[in-house]
Design a protein around this motif. Structure first.
Motif, PDB file in Angstrom:
ATOM      1  N   SER A  76      -7.191   1.431   8.386  1.00 10.45           N
ATOM      2  CA  SER A  76      -6.777   2.148   7.168  1.00 10.45           C
ATOM      3  C   SER A  76      -5.306   2.555   7.202  1.00 10.45           C
ATOM      4  O   SER A  76      -4.576   2.424   6.208  1.00 10.45           O
ATOM      5  CB  SER A  76      -7.659   3.370   6.954  1.00 10.45           C
ATOM      6  OG  SER A  76      -7.700   4.158   8.123  1.00 10.45           O
ATOM      7  N   LEU A  77      -4.828   3.027   8.356  1.00  7.49           N
ATOM      8  CA  LEU A  77      -3.428   3.452   8.446  1.00  7.49           C
ATOM      9  C   LEU A  77      -2.496   2.253   8.275  1.00  7.49           C
ATOM     10  O   LEU A  77      -1.458   2.343   7.590  1.00  7.49           O
ATOM     11  CB  LEU A  77      -3.178   4.144   9.794  1.00  7.49           C
ATOM     12  CG  LEU A  77      -1.754   4.673  10.013  1.00  7.49           C
ATOM     13  CD1 LEU A  77      -1.367   5.631   8.898  1.00  7.49           C
ATOM     14  CD2 LEU A  77      -1.631   5.346  11.371  1.00  7.49           C
ATOM     15  N   VAL A  84     -10.652   8.349   4.690  1.00  9.58           N
ATOM     16  CA  VAL A  84      -9.338   7.694   4.669  1.00  9.58           C
ATOM     17  C   VAL A  84      -8.284   8.597   4.024  1.00  9.58           C
ATOM     18  O   VAL A  84      -7.127   8.624   4.454  1.00  9.58           O
ATOM     19  CB  VAL A  84      -9.429   6.334   3.927  1.00  9.58           C
ATOM     20  CG1 VAL A  84      -8.030   5.760   3.686  1.00  9.58           C
ATOM     21  CG2 VAL A  84     -10.267   5.349   4.730  1.00  9.58           C
ATOM     22  N   VAL A  85      -8.676   9.353   3.009  1.00 14.73           N
ATOM     23  CA  VAL A  85      -7.710  10.200   2.297  1.00 14.73           C
ATOM     24  C   VAL A  85      -7.109  11.277   3.209  1.00 14.73           C
ATOM     25  O   VAL A  85      -6.012  11.780   2.940  1.00 14.73           O
ATOM     26  CB  VAL A  85      -8.371  10.846   1.056  1.00 14.73           C
ATOM     27  CG1 VAL A  85      -7.442  11.841   0.390  1.00 14.73           C
ATOM     28  CG2 VAL A  85      -8.721   9.770   0.052  1.00 14.73           C
ATOM     29  N   VAL A 121       1.484  -0.710   5.027  1.00 13.51           N
ATOM     30  CA  VAL A 121       1.927  -1.948   4.358  1.00 13.51           C
ATOM     31  C   VAL A 121       2.106  -1.704   2.859  1.00 13.51           C
ATOM     32  O   VAL A 121       3.109  -2.131   2.259  1.00 13.51           O
ATOM     33  CB  VAL A 121       0.906  -3.082   4.605  1.00 13.51           C
ATOM     34  CG1 VAL A 121       1.221  -4.291   3.724  1.00 13.51           C
ATOM     35  CG2 VAL A 121       0.916  -3.486   6.070  1.00 13.51           C
ATOM     36  N   LEU A 122       1.149  -1.006   2.255  1.00  7.18           N
ATOM     37  CA  LEU A 122       1.259  -0.694   0.819  1.00  7.18           C
ATOM     38  C   LEU A 122       2.457   0.212   0.545  1.00  7.18           C
ATOM     39  O   LEU A 122       3.128   0.088  -0.481  1.00  7.18           O
ATOM     40  CB  LEU A 122      -0.033  -0.021   0.327  1.00  7.18           C
ATOM     41  CG  LEU A 122      -1.260  -0.934   0.221  1.00  7.18           C
ATOM     42  CD1 LEU A 122      -2.507  -0.109  -0.075  1.00  7.18           C
ATOM     43  CD2 LEU A 122      -1.058  -1.975  -0.869  1.00  7.18           C
ATOM     44  N   VAL A 170       1.672   8.829   4.250  1.00  5.15           N
ATOM     45  CA  VAL A 170       2.370   7.919   3.325  1.00  5.15           C
ATOM     46  C   VAL A 170       2.766   8.681   2.049  1.00  5.15           C
ATOM     47  O   VAL A 170       2.913   8.079   0.991  1.00  5.15           O
ATOM     48  CB  VAL A 170       1.517   6.678   2.984  1.00  5.15           C
ATOM     49  CG1 VAL A 170       1.331   5.810   4.196  1.00  5.15           C
ATOM     50  CG2 VAL A 170       0.174   7.080   2.403  1.00  5.15           C
ATOM     51  N   GLY A 171       2.903   9.988   2.176  1.00  7.08           N
ATOM     52  CA  GLY A 171       3.402  10.776   1.052  1.00  7.08           C
ATOM     53  C   GLY A 171       2.348  11.272   0.089  1.00  7.08           C
ATOM     54  O   GLY A 171       2.686  11.804  -0.977  1.00  7.08           O
ATOM     55  N   GLY A 172       1.066  11.113   0.434  1.00  4.40           N
ATOM     56  CA  GLY A 172      -0.008  11.589  -0.442  1.00  4.40           C
ATOM     57  C   GLY A 172      -0.339  13.048  -0.171  1.00  4.40           C
ATOM     58  O   GLY A 172       0.172  13.662   0.775  1.00  4.40           O
TER      59      GLY A 172
END
Length: 233
Positions: free
Chosen positions: A73-74, A159-160, A79-80, A166-168
């Motif tokens: 997941s990380l 996952v969240v 990559v995204l 990643v800035g979420g």
């Protein structure tokens, strides 16, 4: 901060003093999960239907979605992030890709397991392929589809929690803030609600899944009650 003498009262006190911020993180957490899962459901169910129609489509679609799910997941979020940048949108796209496989696969399996006698009955009364799908195959496959949604939801909630990398937002912010400041109260304040949320989602969707099991409902309604059995004897 000294963590050796923390008590449950300290934890409740921290929650009370920061309830506004924690509630905001909680809403952010749920919003990302719901949007990511919703997109996966909208795309995954038609993909599962397509798989049930064509063996080649099933091989290609399930192969691709399976690869997406086995990527850590990380790694996927990083990559995204390189492609889409930092932010919540990157997390939701990651959840969408991660949730596709259980939903598409379970839809496919559910549609394939329908008893052929039901399909023959539908053909016998002149149902079109679309009517067969909507009125016969899809209702009988609902329990499998909900099973896929249940698996995807529990995975997505977990996952969240790494979204802040990643800035979420979400409850992961509290967990990482606690790790960075060596503050156990902040770690618990983020981790415990996330764990409870996953457990509640699993229980609610599991209950809904059992209610949608038409085969069990049919056998339960067909089974004679003990009172009736005694009357018969």
């Amino acid at each position: 901060m000294e963590n050796e003498h923390l008590t449950f009262a300290d934890f409740l006190s921290y929650i009370s003093r920061n309830q506004g911020l924690l509630w905001e993180y909680f809403i952010q957490h749920i919003t990302m999960v719901v949007i990511g899962l919703g997109l996966a459901f909208i795309v995954g169910v038609p993909l599962g239907i397509l798989c049930s129609k064509s063996k080649w489509a099933a091989k290609i679609i399930l192969f691709i979605t399976n690869i997406l799910q086995v990527v850590p997941s990380l790694a996927m979020l990083v990559v995204l992030m390189l492609w889409m940048g930092l932010g919540t949108k990157t997390v939701m796209v990651g959840l969408f890709l991660y949730s596709l496989n259980p939903i598409a696969r379970n839809t496919y399996v559910g549609l394939k397991q329908v008893d052929p006698s039901y399909l023959e009955s539908g053909k016998g009364i002149g149902m079109s392929p679309f009517q067969m799908l909507v009125k016969v195959r899809f209702p009988l496959a609902l329990t499998y589809i909900l099973s896929g949604l249940r698996i995807a939801a529990v995975i997505a909630i977990g996952v969240v929690t790494i979204a802040p990398l990643v800035g979420g937002g979400g409850l992961g912010r509290e967990i990482y803030a606690g790790l960075n400041s060596n503050n156990s109260l902040r770690i618990f304040a983020g981790a415990i609600p996330a764990a409870v949320l996953a457990i509640v989602a699993d229980l609610v969707l599991g209950m809904l899944q059992r209610k949608m099991d038409l085969a069990k409902r049919k056998s339960a309604s067909a089974a004679p009650s003990p009172v009736k059995m005694q009357n018969i004897n």
